[in-house]
Write a protein that holds these residues in place. Structure first.
Motif, PDB file in Angstrom:
ATOM      1  N   GLU A  24       0.828  -1.194   0.000  1.00 55.17           N
ATOM      2  CA  GLU A  24       0.000   0.000   0.000  1.00 55.17           C
ATOM      3  C   GLU A  24       0.873   1.258   0.000  1.00 55.17           C
ATOM      4  O   GLU A  24       0.659   2.192  -0.760  1.00 55.17           O
ATOM      5  CB  GLU A  24      -0.863  -0.022   1.259  1.00 55.17           C
ATOM      6  CG  GLU A  24      -2.124   0.764   1.171  1.00 55.17           C
ATOM      7  CD  GLU A  24      -2.975   0.492   2.403  1.00 55.17           C
ATOM      8  OE1 GLU A  24      -3.487   1.436   2.985  1.00 55.17           O
ATOM      9  OE2 GLU A  24      -3.087  -0.709   2.779  1.00 55.17           O
ATOM     10  N   LYS A 309      -9.629   1.103  13.167  1.00 52.63           N
ATOM     11  CA  LYS A 309     -10.738   0.848  14.087  1.00 52.63           C
ATOM     12  C   LYS A 309     -10.297  -0.239  15.049  1.00 52.63           C
ATOM     13  O   LYS A 309      -9.537  -1.118  14.677  1.00 52.63           O
ATOM     14  CB  LYS A 309     -11.950   0.336  13.296  1.00 52.63           C
ATOM     15  CG  LYS A 309     -12.724   1.419  12.620  1.00 52.63           C
ATOM     16  CD  LYS A 309     -14.026   0.820  12.088  1.00 52.63           C
ATOM     17  CE  LYS A 309     -14.430   1.474  10.793  1.00 52.63           C
ATOM     18  NZ  LYS A 309     -15.330   0.639  10.026  1.00 52.63           N
ATOM     19  N   GLN A 375     -14.671 -10.115   4.518  1.00 48.96           N
ATOM     20  CA  GLN A 375     -13.382  -9.436   4.453  1.00 48.96           C
ATOM     21  C   GLN A 375     -13.323  -8.582   3.208  1.00 48.96           C
ATOM     22  O   GLN A 375     -13.851  -8.962   2.176  1.00 48.96           O
ATOM     23  CB  GLN A 375     -12.266 -10.472   4.347  1.00 48.96           C
ATOM     24  CG  GLN A 375     -12.054 -11.230   5.627  1.00 48.96           C
ATOM     25  CD  GLN A 375     -10.692 -11.880   5.617  1.00 48.96           C
ATOM     26  OE1 GLN A 375     -10.256 -12.376   4.591  1.00 48.96           O
ATOM     27  NE2 GLN A 375     -10.030 -11.873   6.751  1.00 48.96           N
ATOM     28  N   PRO A 376     -12.647  -7.435   3.295  1.00 44.97           N
ATOM     29  CA  PRO A 376     -12.515  -6.611   2.091  1.00 44.97           C
ATOM     30  C   PRO A 376     -11.644  -7.315   1.059  1.00 44.97           C
ATOM     31  O   PRO A 376     -10.753  -8.085   1.422  1.00 44.97           O
ATOM     32  CB  PRO A 376     -11.841  -5.338   2.591  1.00 44.97           C
ATOM     33  CG  PRO A 376     -11.223  -5.689   3.892  1.00 44.97           C
ATOM     34  CD  PRO A 376     -12.014  -6.824   4.467  1.00 44.97           C
ATOM     35  N   LYS A 378      -9.565  -5.915  -0.695  1.00 42.45           N
ATOM     36  CA  LYS A 378      -8.368  -5.100  -0.892  1.00 42.45           C
ATOM     37  C   LYS A 378      -7.045  -5.885  -0.962  1.00 42.45           C
ATOM     38  O   LYS A 378      -6.283  -5.710  -1.914  1.00 42.45           O
ATOM     39  CB  LYS A 378      -8.298  -4.058   0.221  1.00 42.45           C
ATOM     40  CG  LYS A 378      -7.216  -3.035   0.014  1.00 42.45           C
ATOM     41  CD  LYS A 378      -7.336  -1.985   1.092  1.00 42.45           C
ATOM     42  CE  LYS A 378      -6.224  -0.975   0.954  1.00 42.45           C
ATOM     43  NZ  LYS A 378      -6.315   0.051   1.986  1.00 42.45           N
ATOM     44  N   GLN A 382      -4.641  -5.958  -4.122  1.00 41.22           N
ATOM     45  CA  GLN A 382      -3.267  -5.457  -4.043  1.00 41.22           C
ATOM     46  C   GLN A 382      -2.282  -6.436  -4.652  1.00 41.22           C
ATOM     47  O   GLN A 382      -1.332  -6.048  -5.316  1.00 41.22           O
ATOM     48  CB  GLN A 382      -2.885  -5.210  -2.587  1.00 41.22           C
ATOM     49  CG  GLN A 382      -3.270  -3.828  -2.137  1.00 41.22           C
ATOM     50  CD  GLN A 382      -2.882  -3.604  -0.687  1.00 41.22           C
ATOM     51  OE1 GLN A 382      -2.433  -4.516  -0.010  1.00 41.22           O
ATOM     52  NE2 GLN A 382      -3.065  -2.396  -0.235  1.00 41.22           N
ATOM     53  N   TYR A 404     -11.012  -0.430  -8.226  1.00 43.13           N
ATOM     54  CA  TYR A 404     -12.154   0.259  -7.630  1.00 43.13           C
ATOM     55  C   TYR A 404     -12.821  -0.675  -6.624  1.00 43.13           C
ATOM     56  O   TYR A 404     -12.816  -1.880  -6.812  1.00 43.13           O
ATOM     57  CB  TYR A 404     -13.209   0.614  -8.687  1.00 43.13           C
ATOM     58  CG  TYR A 404     -12.739   1.540  -9.755  1.00 43.13           C
ATOM     59  CD1 TYR A 404     -12.617   2.909  -9.517  1.00 43.13           C
ATOM     60  CD2 TYR A 404     -12.411   1.045 -11.020  1.00 43.13           C
ATOM     61  CE1 TYR A 404     -12.176   3.754 -10.514  1.00 43.13           C
ATOM     62  CE2 TYR A 404     -11.967   1.890 -12.028  1.00 43.13           C
ATOM     63  CZ  TYR A 404     -11.848   3.245 -11.772  1.00 43.13           C
ATOM     64  OH  TYR A 404     -11.410   4.086 -12.741  1.00 43.13           O
ATOM     65  N   GLY A 405     -13.434  -0.084  -5.630  1.00 44.97           N
ATOM     66  CA  GLY A 405     -14.260  -0.876  -4.707  1.00 44.97           C
ATOM     67  C   GLY A 405     -13.486  -1.869  -3.877  1.00 44.97           C
ATOM     68  O   GLY A 405     -13.989  -2.936  -3.539  1.00 44.97           O
ATOM     69  N   GLU A 406     -12.245  -1.504  -3.542  1.00 42.28           N
ATOM     70  CA  GLU A 406     -11.412  -2.419  -2.745  1.00 42.28           C
ATOM     71  C   GLU A 406     -12.017  -2.736  -1.395  1.00 42.28           C
ATOM     72  O   GLU A 406     -11.694  -3.728  -0.773  1.00 42.28           O
ATOM     73  CB  GLU A 406     -10.044  -1.778  -2.485  1.00 42.28           C
ATOM     74  CG  GLU A 406      -9.182  -1.672  -3.687  1.00 42.28           C
ATOM     75  CD  GLU A 406      -7.808  -1.147  -3.302  1.00 42.28           C
ATOM     76  OE1 GLU A 406      -7.758  -0.266  -2.425  1.00 42.28           O
ATOM     77  OE2 GLU A 406      -6.824  -1.610  -3.872  1.00 42.28           O
ATOM     78  N   GLY A 407     -12.886  -1.840  -0.936  1.00 38.69           N
ATOM     79  CA  GLY A 407     -13.465  -2.022   0.394  1.00 38.69           C
ATOM     80  C   GLY A 407     -14.620  -3.019   0.409  1.00 38.69           C
ATOM     81  O   GLY A 407     -15.107  -3.386   1.472  1.00 38.69           O
ATOM     82  N   SER A 408     -15.055  -3.452  -0.761  1.00 39.20           N
ATOM     83  CA  SER A 408     -16.182  -4.394  -0.814  1.00 39.20           C
ATOM     84  C   SER A 408     -15.823  -5.658  -0.049  1.00 39.20           C
ATOM     85  O   SER A 408     -14.741  -6.194  -0.204  1.00 39.20           O
ATOM     86  CB  SER A 408     -16.492  -4.766  -2.257  1.00 39.20           C
ATOM     87  OG  SER A 408     -16.710  -3.608  -3.008  1.00 39.20           O
ATOM     88  N   GLU A 409     -16.758  -6.121   0.755  1.00 40.49           N
ATOM     89  CA  GLU A 409     -16.466  -7.283   1.581  1.00 40.49           C
ATOM     90  C   GLU A 409     -17.134  -8.554   1.076  1.00 40.49           C
ATOM     91  O   GLU A 409     -18.278  -8.518   0.625  1.00 40.49           O
ATOM     92  CB  GLU A 409     -16.900  -7.005   3.020  1.00 40.49           C
ATOM     93  CG  GLU A 409     -16.078  -5.900   3.652  1.00 40.49           C
ATOM     94  CD  GLU A 409     -16.293  -5.801   5.134  1.00 40.49           C
ATOM     95  OE1 GLU A 409     -17.381  -6.190   5.594  1.00 40.49           O
ATOM     96  OE2 GLU A 409     -15.368  -5.353   5.827  1.00 40.49           O
TER      97      GLU A 409
END
Lengths: 716, 124, 159
Positions: A24, A309, A375-376, A378, A382, A404-409
């Motif tokens: 990252e 978090k 889980q994302p 991401k 990567q 795009y949308g790496e946060g999608s779980e």
């Protein structure tokens, strides 16, 4: 599992995360949107991997991480500027580090032949070529230093005894640094017989006593079998914080007499006092600002890094146990609902309402539990940038990856099992999708090709698309190959979509020569099998001159499924809703016989093969069983639309998926099982496999079926 | 009395290793993930000895030493620095910063316990 | 369900191995007690398509799907007749849990290792592969089952 092993596992788990933040950070550096903290984080990632690797004596990993870290330290210290070449080396080193971590995890002790090459590249960055291996040797064995020191503290080697005269006068800094002369002397006493005489001459009277200026000094006599170096090592930490002289007594200077031992004891007691009291408060006010400043730094840091978090690390087994228990809860809920329904109560009856509340509550719990496994994508995405780099390198193409949308779980297992097919498709996109830089320039495009990788949630599914801006599919060539390989009849007229779908047929490969990348006998059929095994689908779309897009749609979770509950030859079974287009109860005139046993049905003018599920599964109906007339129109991957014949359709419901492979194995035509409200097991059918089976020899129904362990039957 | 150790390291692996080794030696070992947390824990429950990493986010090991040595209480608690480097100038730097001693990673279990005993006066 | 029949009558010498013995198809079989998880009453199973004859189907054991083998069929005897007194021995091999349908569970046998004899030549290879050895008992002998082999062959036939 031993604690040591579980910490080892933890190391690899942590390394995975560190490699992620390394990737990252490097990506940020690549895009130019980094700051000092980015570089620091990159440095720390490599540094931490090195530190952990050292603890497990993974010397190859330590050596490489060490050199990598050296380069990053230079970058961090702004002594080395970031240019394209450096970045390239850093990125490749990160990839290599990941390989070494993986090798270490697999306890693969062979030397990685590429390491030398990457080390050399790193050395180039450092602008020097250290003596071969010199740094590594130092790093690998350097840590032993303190071990050796302390071993020497034990019963020393049986050399002849010596005696030393040590004069020791602590500076104020010694106390500030948390040392205690009494403890130093105690350590010394472990080496042999010791006497210490305080030198009180410099001790001011109490009125003038300044704790900040300790003025105690000691003359110590030590008789020991230890080497002088071991004696010096006792004072290692206080070097520069005291006046120290260690002189080996000659034979004529005998060790001290007993008389002095007594005074040493007295001293030891006395020493306690000044030390306990030493408040050493040089600048009272100084403390606060330091803390205040660091707090401020933290705030700034947090704002900038949008701090992680709080999370809780939980053993996956526990989560799976919870998921299982919730599955049971859902089953129990449907069981109660069924019983209540059988009572035929008024719809406003209390118990009916409570049961409905229970249902909603159970679903809520289920969703919450499923979210734990989500889980994302991401980290997965990567990893793909590395694939793009490598594929571009080996094909002489230029490519970049845009995600795009790496946060999608998605469910953890889905993420894990998606890695291979995705890798393959990304490689394909670079290898087959993109043109050469010259070709792209000729077509008026940017010489650097782009691979877009995106993830998005859409109505209970996650959609992953892999798109390239290359030349698009060469359909004429695809058709030609398919004909040559007898995958389609020579005279078949195929639509564009049908031609595109040929790519998924087993044994299809468009590359005229097997390339280093997409070769290895792996085709898109394998990709599709993997996706199908996850309960998903792959679709392809292509526009000539503009590129090709693959769309993978996957269920969000592997644990539940919306199914149609049916009965087949007296058995209750479940068919996934996603496969079903509609339910048909045809009239006799709509069904037609073809040959002696095959039947087809016309649905809105289209002829569709009918498949008797019972026969397909090898089940026989009782002799006087009425001819089943309920059809489920399903869309299959290979056979297009098919009409599955079942005896009865009960209802549609969500079922908890139970694998058959845990205790048994793959079953042809069946993807999994579930537990019904009455505690009975119902099989979850795989319509694709059943449809495929129909086209195989009736005498040996599953002859051509390939059984992949742990997966449902996919492509025949 | 049980020796209380506070181990500060951003690496989960190293934290766990230190905690295990300290625990095996019969010491209590509290943990912190970075310098800021470490200093906070230090003030909440002052330990008998601090073991800290140098390279950490938020506040590095030198920051931890400065915060403790400059603090109002327990400023003379021994602080051991965990370092992967055995280079003399780094040891000197740690000493100048106020570290009591150092432990070179990867550490040997016996070595780290021995150093802790040495600076705290705890006897085996 | 762990009734009196399962109480061990013999004391446990250190070198002793304990076996659960049961009857099916008129023959006595036994299985290492460490592999046995529980004994259950027979309940209806869900048949699997294209399964070998010895695999009766799958059963729900507290949320797990476990295959049930008819041991009699496995060893070339006639299928175990339906009988409400039939029991299922739930046993585990490595990570797999399976059920073995038998007519009755007789006792727990504690024998020293050296009393287990090699399997005499059996006509059926199938049977031989799934028997570790035999133990002489008062009224004949009991065959010690190789659970791993039973499971393996149930899957092999399938493929």
């Amino acid at each position: 599992m031993s604690v040591q092993n579980s910490i080892r596992d933890m190391f690899f788990e942590e390394s995975e995360e560190l490699l992620e933040s390394l990737a990252e950070g490097l990506a940020l550096m690549h895009s130019g949107s980094h700051n000092d903290e980015t570089v620091n984080a990159v440095f720390r990632a490599v540094h931490s991997i090195k530190g952990g690797a050292g603890a497990f004596k993974l010397s190859a990993l330590v050596a490489f991480a060490h050199r990598f870290e050296n380069v990053l330290d230079e970058v961090r210290g702004h002594r080395l500027g970031i240019d394209a070449e450096i970045l390239r080396t850093l990125q490749r080193s990160a990839d290599h580090l990941a390989d070494l971590v993986e090798a270490a995890r697999n306890r693969d002790e062979g030397e990685n032949p590429q390491t030398a090459e990457f080390l050399a590249a790193l050395n180039v960055c450092l602008g020097s070529t250290p003596e071969p291996g010199a740094a590594d040797v130092d790093e690998t064995f350097g840590f032993a230093a303190i071990t050796v020191d302390l071993d020497d503290l034990g019963p020393a080697e049986a050399t002849e005894g010596q005696s030393y005269t040590i004069t020791f006068c602590p500076h104020p800094g010694l106390y500030i640094n948390g040392h205690d002369p009494a403890l130093l002397m105690a350590t010394l006493a472990e080496l042999g017989a010791m006497t210490a005489t305080p030198d009180l001459s410099k001790l001011p009277d109490l009125a003038a006593f300044d704790a900040g200026k300790p003025s105690l000094a000691w003359t110590i006599q030590l008789a020991t079998e230890a080497e002088e170096s071991a004696v010096r090592d006792v004072f290692e930490f206080v070097e520069g914080l005291c006046d120290l002289s260690i002189v080996q007594n000659t034979a004529t200077q005998p060790a001290d007499t007993e008389e002095k031992v007594e005074s040493a004891v007295a001293v030891a007691i006395k020493v306690e006092a000044p030390i306990a009291e030493v408040p050493l408060q040089p600048e009272e006010a100084k403390g606060q600002p330091v803390l205040a400043k660091s707090d401020a730094e933290v705030d700034a840091g947090n704002a900038e890094r949008s701090g992680p978090k709080p999370t809780l690390r939980v053993d996956l087994d526990r989560v799976d146990r919870l998921i299982n228990a919730v599955g049971e809860l859902i089953i129990n809920q449907s069981m109660i609902a069924q019983r209540v329904q059988e009572l035929h109560l008024a719809t406003d009856a209390d118990v009916v309402n409570h049961v409905e509340d229970y249902r909603l509550l159970a679903r809520d719990i289920q969703e919450a539990v499923m979210a734990i496994r989500a889980q994302p994508v991401k980290p997965l995405f990567q990893r793909m940038s590395r694939i793009v780099r490598e594929a571009a390198d080996s094909t002489g193409k230029s490519a970049r990856l845009v995600t795009y949308g790496e946060g999608s779980e998605v469910d953890k297992t889905v993420v894990e099992r998606l890695a291979d097919p995705l890798t393959h498709m990304i490689r394909n996109a670079v290898d087959h999708g993109l043109e050469t830089p010259e070709g792209r320039i000729a077509a008026g495009k940017d010489p650097v090709g782009t691979i877009y990788l995106s993830a998005a949630h859409r109505s209970g599914a996650v959609i992953i698309t892999i798109r390239d801006d290359g030349a698009g599919l060469n359909r004429r060539k695809i058709l030609e190959i398919a004909r040559k390989k007898n995958l389609v009849p020579a005279d078949a007229e195929l639509s564009d979509a049908e031609i595109d779908a040929l790519l998924f047929l087993p044994g299809f490969s468009t590359a005229s020569t097997i390339s280093n990348l997409s070769g290895r006998g792996v085709g898109l059929d394998v990709v599709r099998n993997a996706v199908t095994a996850l309960g998903g689908r792959v679709a392809i779309a292509s526009t000539v001159g503009q590129g090709t897009e693959f769309t993978i749609s996957l269920p969000l979770t592997l644990a539940v499924l919306d199914g149609m509950v049916v009965s087949v030859a007296g058995q209750v079974m479940v068919i996934p809703i996603t496969a079903i287009l509609e339910t048909i109860r045809p009239g006799l005139d709509e069904m037609h016989m073809v040959g002696t046993s095959d039947r087809i049905i016309s649905v809105r003018g289209k002829f569709i093969p009918m498949i008797d599920v019972a026969r397909g599964l090898g089940f026989t109906r009782p002799p006087n069983h009425p001819e089943p007339r309920t059809l489920l129109l399903v869309e299959t991957e290979n056979q297009g639309q098919c009409a599955l014949i079942v005896d009865r359709v009960f209802d549609q419901r969500q079922v908890v998926i139970k694998g058959l492979d845990t205790n048994y194995g793959a079953v042809p035509g069946v993807s999994a099982a579930t537990v019904l409200g009455d505690g009975q097991i119902a099989l979850i059918l795989d319509p694709d496999a059943i449809a495929n089976n129909r086209v195989l020899s009736a005498a040996n129904p599953w002859a051509g079926a390939k059984l992949n362990e742990g997966k449902s039957l996919a492509v025949a | 009395m049980t020796i209380k150790v506070l181990a500060i390291d951003d690496s989960r692996t190293i934290r766990s290793l230190v905690q295990k080794v300290m625990g095996d030696a019969g010491f209590d070992c509290a943990l912190a993930d970075d310098g800021v947390q470490g200093v906070a824990r230090f003030h909440e429950d002052p330990p008998d000895v601090v073991i800290t990493d140098i390279n950490m986010p938020n506040m590095d090991g030198y920051g931890v030493i400065a915060a403790i040595r400059g603090g109002a209480i327990h400023r003379n608690v021994p602080i051991l620095v965990l370092t992967t480097e055995s280079a003399p100038h780094l040891k000197a730097k740690a000493r100048e910063a106020g570290a009591t001693g150092w432990i070179v990673k990867p550490f040997d279990d016996a070595a780290i316990v021995s150093v802790v005993r040495r600076v705290t006066g705890a006897r085996a | 369900m762990k009734g009196k029949a399962l109480q061990s009558h013999e004391t446990n010498a250190a070198s002793d191995v304990e076996f659960v013995t049961f009857f099916t198809g008129g023959q006595s079989f036994s299985i290492d007690i460490r592999q046995v998880r529980e004994i259950r009453r027979w309940s209806a199973v869900t048949p699997l398509p294209h399964a070998p004859a010895e695999v009766l189907g799958v059963m729900n054991l507290r949320g797990s799907v476990i295959p049930i083998f008819d041991l009699a069929v496995r060893f070339g005897l006639s299928p175990t007749p339906d009988n409400p007194r039939n029991v299922v021995v739930i046993a585990a091999h490595e990570t797999q849990t399976v059920g073995l349908l038998v007519e009755s569970v007789s006792e727990i046998l504690s024998v020293s290792r050296d009393r287990i004899q090699e399997t005499p030549d059996l006509r059926s290879d199938n049977s031989r592969q799934s028997i570790i050895g035999v133990i002489p008992v008062e009224d004949g002998m009991t065959r010690v089952i190789d659970l791993g082999a039973v499971i393996q062959s149930g899957r092999k036939t399938l493929q």
